[in-house]
Every structure is written in C-alpha cells, then in structure tokens.
Design a protein around this motif. Structure first.
Motif, PDB file in Angstrom:
ATOM      1  N   TYR A 282       0.833  -1.208   0.000  1.00 32.41           N
ATOM      2  CA  TYR A 282       0.000   0.000   0.000  1.00 32.41           C
ATOM      3  C   TYR A 282       0.865   1.253   0.000  1.00 32.41           C
ATOM      4  CZ  TYR A 282      -2.924   3.749   1.829  1.00 32.41           C
ATOM      5  OH  TYR A 282      -3.552   4.953   2.005  1.00 32.41           O
ATOM      6  N   PHE A 283       1.876   1.269   0.853  1.00 35.86           N
ATOM      7  CA  PHE A 283       2.751   2.436   0.965  1.00 35.86           C
ATOM      8  C   PHE A 283       3.445   2.729  -0.363  1.00 35.86           C
ATOM      9  CE2 PHE A 283       6.794   4.490   1.802  1.00 35.86           C
ATOM     10  CZ  PHE A 283       6.456   5.492   2.696  1.00 35.86           C
ATOM     11  N   ASN A 284       4.011   1.708  -0.984  1.00 33.06           N
ATOM     12  CA  ASN A 284       4.751   1.897  -2.233  1.00 33.06           C
ATOM     13  C   ASN A 284       3.848   2.338  -3.376  1.00 33.06           C
ATOM     14  OD1 ASN A 284       7.268   1.222  -1.158  1.00 33.06           O
ATOM     15  ND2 ASN A 284       6.987  -0.959  -1.563  1.00 33.06           N
ATOM     16  N   GLN A 285       2.616   1.876  -3.386  1.00 30.41           N
ATOM     17  CA  GLN A 285       1.708   2.185  -4.479  1.00 30.41           C
ATOM     18  C   GLN A 285       0.923   3.473  -4.274  1.00 30.41           C
ATOM     19  OE1 GLN A 285      -0.756  -1.320  -4.931  1.00 30.41           O
ATOM     20  NE2 GLN A 285       0.856  -2.496  -5.936  1.00 30.41           N
ATOM     21  N   ASN A 286       0.805   3.919  -3.024  1.00 27.34           N
ATOM     22  CA  ASN A 286      -0.102   5.028  -2.754  1.00 27.34           C
ATOM     23  C   ASN A 286       0.504   6.230  -2.039  1.00 27.34           C
ATOM     24  OD1 ASN A 286      -2.995   3.892  -3.430  1.00 27.34           O
ATOM     25  ND2 ASN A 286      -1.919   2.249  -2.366  1.00 27.34           N
ATOM     26  N   THR A 287       1.577   6.041  -1.287  1.00 28.08           N
ATOM     27  CA  THR A 287       2.023   7.138  -0.429  1.00 28.08           C
ATOM     28  C   THR A 287       3.528   7.361  -0.435  1.00 28.08           C
ATOM     29  OG1 THR A 287       2.133   5.661   1.494  1.00 28.08           O
ATOM     30  CG2 THR A 287       0.082   6.853   1.156  1.00 28.08           C
TER      31      THR A 287
ATOM     32  N   LYS B  35       7.705   7.481  14.912  1.00 33.11           N
ATOM     33  CA  LYS B  35       7.125   6.133  14.999  1.00 33.11           C
ATOM     34  C   LYS B  35       5.826   6.101  15.814  1.00 33.11           C
ATOM     35  CE  LYS B  35      10.860   3.735  16.242  1.00 33.11           C
ATOM     36  NZ  LYS B  35      11.752   2.559  16.422  1.00 33.11           N
ATOM     37  N   HIS B  36       4.975   7.116  15.565  1.00 32.65           N
ATOM     38  CA  HIS B  36       3.639   7.126  16.162  1.00 32.65           C
ATOM     39  C   HIS B  36       2.565   6.933  15.089  1.00 32.65           C
ATOM     40  CE1 HIS B  36       5.467   8.330  19.817  1.00 32.65           C
ATOM     41  NE2 HIS B  36       5.708   9.583  19.464  1.00 32.65           N
ATOM     42  N   CYS B  37       2.817   7.506  13.893  1.00 35.97           N
ATOM     43  CA  CYS B  37       1.798   7.581  12.856  1.00 35.97           C
ATOM     44  C   CYS B  37       2.307   7.036  11.519  1.00 35.97           C
ATOM     45  CB  CYS B  37       1.350   9.029  12.655  1.00 35.97           C
ATOM     46  SG  CYS B  37       0.599   9.797  14.098  1.00 35.97           S
ATOM     47  N   ILE B  38       1.343   6.733  10.661  1.00 37.59           N
ATOM     48  CA  ILE B  38       1.622   6.369   9.277  1.00 37.59           C
ATOM     49  C   ILE B  38       0.834   7.303   8.372  1.00 37.59           C
ATOM     50  CG2 ILE B  38       2.105   3.946   9.811  1.00 37.59           C
ATOM     51  CD1 ILE B  38      -0.734   3.294   8.799  1.00 37.59           C
ATOM     52  N   PRO B  39       1.217   7.439   7.102  1.00 37.55           N
ATOM     53  CA  PRO B  39       0.438   8.275   6.180  1.00 37.55           C
ATOM     54  C   PRO B  39      -0.655   7.464   5.490  1.00 37.55           C
ATOM     55  CG  PRO B  39       2.487   7.625   5.134  1.00 37.55           C
ATOM     56  CD  PRO B  39       2.497   7.015   6.511  1.00 37.55           C
ATOM     57  N   ILE B  40      -1.838   8.033   5.443  1.00 39.00           N
ATOM     58  CA  ILE B  40      -2.956   7.428   4.727  1.00 39.00           C
ATOM     59  C   ILE B  40      -3.346   8.372   3.586  1.00 39.00           C
ATOM     60  CG2 ILE B  40      -5.360   6.673   4.855  1.00 39.00           C
ATOM     61  CD1 ILE B  40      -3.492   4.862   6.392  1.00 39.00           C
ATOM     62  N   ARG B  41      -3.479   7.833   2.386  1.00 40.07           N
ATOM     63  CA  ARG B  41      -3.796   8.658   1.215  1.00 40.07           C
ATOM     64  C   ARG B  41      -5.296   8.939   1.140  1.00 40.07           C
ATOM     65  NH1 ARG B  41      -1.451   8.961  -4.288  1.00 40.07           N
ATOM     66  NH2 ARG B  41      -3.072   9.593  -5.749  1.00 40.07           N
ATOM     67  N   GLU B  42      -5.637  10.194   0.867  1.00 34.49           N
ATOM     68  CA  GLU B  42      -7.010  10.599   0.631  1.00 34.49           C
ATOM     69  C   GLU B  42      -7.040  11.508  -0.592  1.00 34.49           C
ATOM     70  OE1 GLU B  42      -8.478  12.455   4.167  1.00 34.49           O
ATOM     71  OE2 GLU B  42      -8.415  10.605   5.356  1.00 34.49           O
ATOM     72  N   GLU B  43      -8.127  11.496  -1.324  1.00 35.68           N
ATOM     73  CA  GLU B  43      -8.272  12.349  -2.505  1.00 35.68           C
ATOM     74  C   GLU B  43      -9.604  13.078  -2.457  1.00 35.68           C
ATOM     75  OE1 GLU B  43      -7.190  10.807  -6.365  1.00 35.68           O
ATOM     76  OE2 GLU B  43      -6.063   9.167  -5.447  1.00 35.68           O
ATOM     77  N   GLU B  44      -9.579  14.338  -2.848  1.00 35.79           N
ATOM     78  CA  GLU B  44     -10.797  15.136  -2.886  1.00 35.79           C
ATOM     79  C   GLU B  44     -10.629  16.268  -3.894  1.00 35.79           C
ATOM     80  OE1 GLU B  44     -13.658  17.775   0.103  1.00 35.79           O
ATOM     81  OE2 GLU B  44     -12.052  16.526   0.924  1.00 35.79           O
TER      82      GLU B  44
ATOM     83  N   TYR C 163      -2.149  13.392   2.156  1.00 32.54           N
ATOM     84  CA  TYR C 163      -1.697  12.322   3.041  1.00 32.54           C
ATOM     85  C   TYR C 163      -2.039  12.772   4.461  1.00 32.54           C
ATOM     86  CZ  TYR C 163       1.284  10.408  -0.721  1.00 32.54           C
ATOM     87  OH  TYR C 163       1.761   9.873  -1.883  1.00 32.54           O
ATOM     88  N   LYS C 164      -2.802  11.938   5.150  1.00 30.58           N
ATOM     89  CA  LYS C 164      -3.219  12.272   6.506  1.00 30.58           C
ATOM     90  C   LYS C 164      -2.506  11.380   7.504  1.00 30.58           C
ATOM     91  CE  LYS C 164      -7.350  12.780   9.406  1.00 30.58           C
ATOM     92  NZ  LYS C 164      -8.818  12.629   9.473  1.00 30.58           N
ATOM     93  N   LEU C 165      -2.063  11.969   8.595  1.00 30.44           N
ATOM     94  CA  LEU C 165      -1.434  11.199   9.655  1.00 30.44           C
ATOM     95  C   LEU C 165      -2.472  10.305  10.332  1.00 30.44           C
ATOM     96  CD1 LEU C 165       0.822  13.920  11.324  1.00 30.44           C
ATOM     97  CD2 LEU C 165       1.585  12.021   9.889  1.00 30.44           C
ATOM     98  N   TYR C 166      -2.122   9.049  10.486  1.00 26.90           N
ATOM     99  CA  TYR C 166      -3.013   8.085  11.143  1.00 26.90           C
ATOM    100  C   TYR C 166      -2.238   7.412  12.263  1.00 26.90           C
ATOM    101  CZ  TYR C 166      -5.914   3.950  11.880  1.00 26.90           C
ATOM    102  OH  TYR C 166      -6.671   2.964  12.442  1.00 26.90           O
ATOM    103  N   ARG C 167      -2.705   7.619  13.492  1.00 26.82           N
ATOM    104  CA  ARG C 167      -1.989   7.086  14.657  1.00 26.82           C
ATOM    105  C   ARG C 167      -2.116   5.569  14.717  1.00 26.82           C
ATOM    106  NH1 ARG C 167       0.512   9.032  19.102  1.00 26.82           N
ATOM    107  NH2 ARG C 167       0.140  11.125  18.314  1.00 26.82           N
ATOM    108  N   LEU C 168      -0.951   4.921  14.840  1.00 24.84           N
ATOM    109  CA  LEU C 168      -0.924   3.460  14.836  1.00 24.84           C
ATOM    110  C   LEU C 168      -0.289   2.894  16.096  1.00 24.84           C
ATOM    111  CD1 LEU C 168      -1.791   1.234  12.777  1.00 24.84           C
ATOM    112  CD2 LEU C 168       0.588   1.148  12.040  1.00 24.84           C
TER     113      LEU C 168
END
Length: 256
Positions: free
Chosen positions: A40-45, A73-82, A88-93
């Motif tokens: 997912y990371f390589n293809q999207n973010t 090392k708290h968050c990962i990036p999540i791709r969003e489109e609008e 890329y939004k920070l998502y706490r993991l």
C-alpha cells in the motif's frame, strides 16, 4: 435524558475530539500484515510525491513537520483524494503495540528519515563541479547554466539503478528536442568498466566515471539511485530515489 447528562456527554465528546480520538482505529485491510502495508505504501504514499500533508485532525501542515512526525514512529500516512487533490493524513498506529504495527512504524520512520534528508537539499546551490563524460564532453557550473540539469547517481552492480534505465531512456527521448534540459549520470565505476557495461546495456544519459567521492563526500548521498533536478540558476529543486515514479511528474512541473 436530563439536561445535565446531555451537557456532560457534550463535554466528553469535545474532550475526546480535542485529543484526536476521532482518528479512531479503522479496519484498513492493508494493516493486516507488514507486506500488505508495504505494498500500500509503495503504491499510494511515496513520500517524495507532491501531496498536501494533513495532521491527525485533518488540518494542513508543513511538509517537513509531517515527515518529522512520521520519524517519531507514532503515525503512518494514509492517502485521501478530494476534488482532484491528493492528501496524506497522519493516522496514529501506536495505540496497538502489536509486532506488525511496530514493524510498519519502524519502516515508515526509515522512509521518513530518507525523505527529510532529501528535503534538506531543496533550495541549495548545487556544489561546484567540473567533469568529463565518457565521450570527452566537459560539464561544469558555468556551461550548464540556463539548463535544467537532471542527474542520476548509480553504479554497475546496483539492481535498482539498472532496472529503471529503460524508463529513463524514454524520458530522455521525450525531451530530446529541449536544448535546455541536460541528462547527466554520475557513476562510481571507472571508465573502462562503464564502457564495457554500456556496450551491452543502453543508457541515454551522458555518463561520467569515477564519481564516488563527489557523490558520497560532496553531495552526501549513500543510497542509489538518487536523482537530482537542478534549476537553470543552479539551485537544487528536488531529490528522490525512484526515477521511474517521480521524474516524469517533476520535470513536467519544473519545465512549465
């Protein structure tokens, strides 16, 4: 429900929202294991992409600050489109301390460290250089002025460097009539080894031999391939590792 209970519930909702709990865990399928997320990371973010960074609450933030958060090392990036824009939004993991999440966070932090280093070059003048390519052509800071300089660092035994060469050749072909664009490769190997290799493997960049010291000591790059785009005034515009993924986009952007 009494007015007092409604009031207390409203206060609790505001409290939780303030501390980012609206970014609650979701059942993202790509978080089921490390390989799924890496795909997912390589293809999207990819962090060298041109995106709008958002914090956990969805507010825009500086790109450098976004990358620094990922390094913690708290968050990962999540791709969003609008509306045609990529965010890329920070998502706490780190709420779930599972081995998979720890591996994901560690890997994202490593990518973020590389990107932060790349970003540190942007806006700086490209170092003084004076080189001869394998054909005897000379290039330096003066005779490359008024040209967009597209550089690639590589060496013969670098699999990723070789694998992307056909894509790089297509880009050179696309810009062959642009006299203000120069594609120059800086290689670690000696001239004889490069000539032998390039007799079998086509690479349409002008190639300069024996550049290990310049690449590692002057430029400070230790990963290969590394691509650098330099403006006509000699300033570094962008640095990234994946030429096939990013070079077409950034050349189009900078040559407008």
């Amino acid at each position: 429900m009494s007015i007092t209970k409604i009031y207390k519930l409203s206060i609790l909702t505001v409290f939780l929202s303030f501390f980012g709990c609206e970014n609650k865990p979701k059942n993202y399928p790509f978080l089921k294991d490390f390989i799924s997320y890496l795909t997912y990371f390589n293809q999207n973010t990819g962090l060298s992409a041109d995106f709008i960074p958002l914090d956990e609450q969805g507010n825009e933030m500086q790109r450098i600050d976004f990358v620094k958060v990922l390094r913690k090392k708290h968050c990962i990036p999540i791709r969003e489109e609008e509306d045609g824009k990529v965010y890329y939004k920070l998502y706490r993991l780190d709420n779930d301390k599972s081995p998979v999440n720890d591996q994901i966070l560690t890997t994202v932090a490593q990518f973020a460290e590389i990107e932060e280093n790349f970003m540190s070059y942007e806006g700086k003048l490209f170092p003084t250089f004076n080189v001869l390519d394998l054909k005897g052509n000379q290039y330096d800071n003066q005779n490359t002025q008024d040209k967009i300089l597209v550089l690639k660092t590589w060496f013969i035994r670098c699999h990723a460097c070789i694998e992307e060469m056909p894509a790089m050749n297509k880009i050179v072909k696309e810009y062959e009539n642009r006299k203000d664009v120069l594609f120059l490769s800086l290689a670690d190997n000696d001239a004889t080894s490069l000539q032998r290799f390039l007799a079998k493997k086509r690479f349409d960049y002008q190639t300069v031999a024996n550049q290990e010291d310049f690449i590692q000591k002057t430029l400070g790059f230790t990963s290969y391939p590394t691509h650098i785009i330099v403006s006509k005034s000699g300033k570094i515009l962008k640095v990234f590792s994946d030429g096939e993924k990013y070079l077409p986009y950034y050349l189009t952007k900078f040559l407008k």
